[in-house]
Design an enzyme around this catalytic site. Sequence first.
Site, PDB file in Angstrom:
ATOM      1  N   LYS A  10      -6.911  -5.422   2.118  1.00 41.24           N
ATOM      2  CA  LYS A  10      -8.065  -4.405   1.392  1.00 41.24           C
ATOM      3  C   LYS A  10      -8.309  -5.209   0.294  1.00 41.24           C
ATOM      4  CE  LYS A  10      -5.613  -0.526   2.397  1.00 41.24           C
ATOM      5  NZ  LYS A  10      -4.497   0.690   2.202  1.00 41.24           N
ATOM      6  N   PHE A  58      -7.060  12.002  -5.265  1.00 43.29           N
ATOM      7  CA  PHE A  58      -7.411  10.597  -5.180  1.00 43.29           C
ATOM      8  C   PHE A  58      -8.191   9.875  -4.089  1.00 43.29           C
ATOM      9  CE2 PHE A  58      -3.650  11.144  -2.478  1.00 43.29           C
ATOM     10  CZ  PHE A  58      -4.046  10.424  -1.140  1.00 43.29           C
ATOM     11  N   ARG A  91       3.152  -2.021  10.903  1.00 41.23           N
ATOM     12  CA  ARG A  91       3.760  -0.078   9.650  1.00 41.23           C
ATOM     13  C   ARG A  91       5.052  -1.086   9.483  1.00 41.23           C
ATOM     14  NH1 ARG A  91       0.590   3.555   8.770  1.00 41.23           N
ATOM     15  NH2 ARG A  91       1.804   4.304   7.959  1.00 41.23           N
ATOM     16  N   THR A  97       3.575   3.489   1.907  1.00 41.95           N
ATOM     17  CA  THR A  97       2.078   3.780   1.187  1.00 41.95           C
ATOM     18  C   THR A  97       2.316   3.141   0.350  1.00 41.95           C
ATOM     19  OG1 THR A  97       1.866   5.088   3.128  1.00 41.95           O
ATOM     20  CG2 THR A  97       0.791   5.885   1.348  1.00 41.95           C
ATOM     21  N   ARG A 108       4.167  -4.313   1.120  1.00 45.84           N
ATOM     22  CA  ARG A 108       2.955  -3.130  -0.095  1.00 45.84           C
ATOM     23  C   ARG A 108       4.541  -4.070  -0.980  1.00 45.84           C
ATOM     24  NH1 ARG A 108       1.559   1.112   3.749  1.00 45.84           N
ATOM     25  NH2 ARG A 108      -0.910   1.316   3.448  1.00 45.84           N
ATOM     26  N   ASN A 122      -2.204  -1.530  -2.485  1.00 44.66           N
ATOM     27  CA  ASN A 122      -1.236  -1.536  -1.009  1.00 44.66           C
ATOM     28  C   ASN A 122      -1.178  -2.757  -0.198  1.00 44.66           C
ATOM     29  OD1 ASN A 122      -2.483  -0.194   0.253  1.00 44.66           O
ATOM     30  ND2 ASN A 122      -0.904   1.465   0.516  1.00 44.66           N
ATOM     31  N   HIS A 125      -4.418  -1.658   4.800  1.00 46.75           N
ATOM     32  CA  HIS A 125      -3.851  -0.435   5.831  1.00 46.75           C
ATOM     33  C   HIS A 125      -3.336  -1.278   7.493  1.00 46.75           C
ATOM     34  CE1 HIS A 125      -4.978   2.877   8.208  1.00 46.75           C
ATOM     35  NE2 HIS A 125      -5.783   1.700   8.649  1.00 46.75           N
TER      36      HIS A 125
HETATM   37  P1  DAT Z   1      -0.589   4.712   5.009  1.00 48.08           P
HETATM   38  O1  DAT Z   1      -2.068   4.112   3.947  1.00 48.08           O
HETATM   39  O2  DAT Z   1       0.819   3.984   4.940  1.00 48.08           O
HETATM   40  O3  DAT Z   1      -1.358   5.104   6.604  1.00 48.08           O
HETATM   41  P2  DAT Z   1      -1.853   7.224   4.189  1.00 48.08           P
HETATM   42  O4  DAT Z   1      -2.308   6.790   5.467  1.00 48.08           O
HETATM   43  O5  DAT Z   1      -1.301   8.661   3.789  1.00 48.08           O
HETATM   44  O6  DAT Z   1      -0.349   6.243   4.299  1.00 48.08           O
HETATM   45  O7  DAT Z   1      -2.951   7.030   2.828  1.00 48.08           O
HETATM   46  C1  DAT Z   1      -3.841   6.436   3.195  1.00 48.08           C
HETATM   47  C2  DAT Z   1      -4.193   5.436   1.791  1.00 48.08           C
HETATM   48  O8  DAT Z   1      -4.392   6.502   0.502  1.00 48.08           O
HETATM   49  C3  DAT Z   1      -2.584   4.682   1.417  1.00 48.08           C
HETATM   50  O9  DAT Z   1      -3.129   3.613   1.519  1.00 48.08           O
HETATM   51  C4  DAT Z   1      -3.454   4.879  -0.627  1.00 48.08           C
HETATM   52  C5  DAT Z   1      -4.118   5.806  -0.711  1.00 48.08           C
HETATM   53  N1  DAT Z   1      -3.325   7.165  -1.333  1.00 48.08           N
HETATM   54  C6  DAT Z   1      -1.952   8.026  -0.175  1.00 48.08           C
HETATM   55  N2  DAT Z   1      -1.347   8.336  -1.205  1.00 48.08           N
HETATM   56  C7  DAT Z   1      -1.633   8.404  -2.587  1.00 48.08           C
HETATM   57  C8  DAT Z   1      -0.787   8.911  -2.981  1.00 48.08           C
HETATM   58  N3  DAT Z   1      -0.360   9.904  -3.630  1.00 48.08           N
HETATM   59  N4  DAT Z   1      -2.281   8.961  -4.808  1.00 48.08           N
HETATM   60  C9  DAT Z   1      -2.632   7.579  -4.680  1.00 48.08           C
HETATM   61  N5  DAT Z   1      -3.402   7.562  -3.462  1.00 48.08           N
HETATM   62  C10 DAT Z   1      -2.632   7.365  -2.677  1.00 48.08           C
HETATM   63 MG    MG Z   2      -2.610   5.972   7.255  1.00 52.57          MG
END
Ligand code: DAT
Ligand code: MG
Length: 167
Positions: A10, A58, A91, A97, A108, A122, A125
């Site tokens: 990212k 968000f 992962r 996350t 991360r 983080n 992806h």
């Molecule tokens: P991951 O990236 O671990 O698969 P995800 O698909 O649930 O997680 O979420 C995608 C992205 O969204 C994540 O990398 C960061 C953002 N995100 C997730 N939950 C969040 C939150 N509670 N506040 C802010 N950003 C968030």
């Molecule tokens: Mg995801």
Amino acid sequence: MNQAVLILIKPDGLKKSLTGNILTRLSETKLEIVAAKMARVSRELAMEHYKQLQDKPFFEELVKYLRGELHDRMKVMALVYWGKDAIKKCRDLAGATNPEEADPTSIRGSYGRITTTGVYENVIHVSSNESEAAREIKLWFGPDEIIVDMYPMKEIVEKDCKKNVWA
Ligand code: DAT
Ligand code: MG
């Protein structure tokens, strides 16, 4: 069973010069890189990539973050890793996350942060399951950009299609 997984470095990862560190960490998986490129991220692409999260409060900031609007660089590095249990391996290395909750030795946990405005920066992806990986890989890459045949494809003939070639 071989699996494919989409990895994005990212904009925060690029800005912090972490590309080499992240690729080194991912090499611990012994997976094969079958596609890699720098990609510009349009608003449409970012919104489609994270469409499952479109109702989250968000979402708008997340789209801006992925596009690079928070790091003044409108690009990400996109890669496809391929091999046994690729999704779990990547992962696990990426970590949770929420970068503040991620294992501190994970990617991360080592390099991520939550900004004062609540953005989870983080760093990478990683696709979360096989169907998401397929959807995401087809979104970011065309069949000719991936060096193994992983999804069904078809040949089409495009007439009067303009494209750039070297002058
Ligand atoms: P991951 O990236 O671990 O698969 P995800 O698909 O649930 O997680 O979420 C995608 C992205 O969204 C994540 O990398 C960061 C953002 N995100 C997730 N939950 C969040 C939150 N509670 N506040 C802010 N950003 C968030
Ligand atoms: Mg995801």
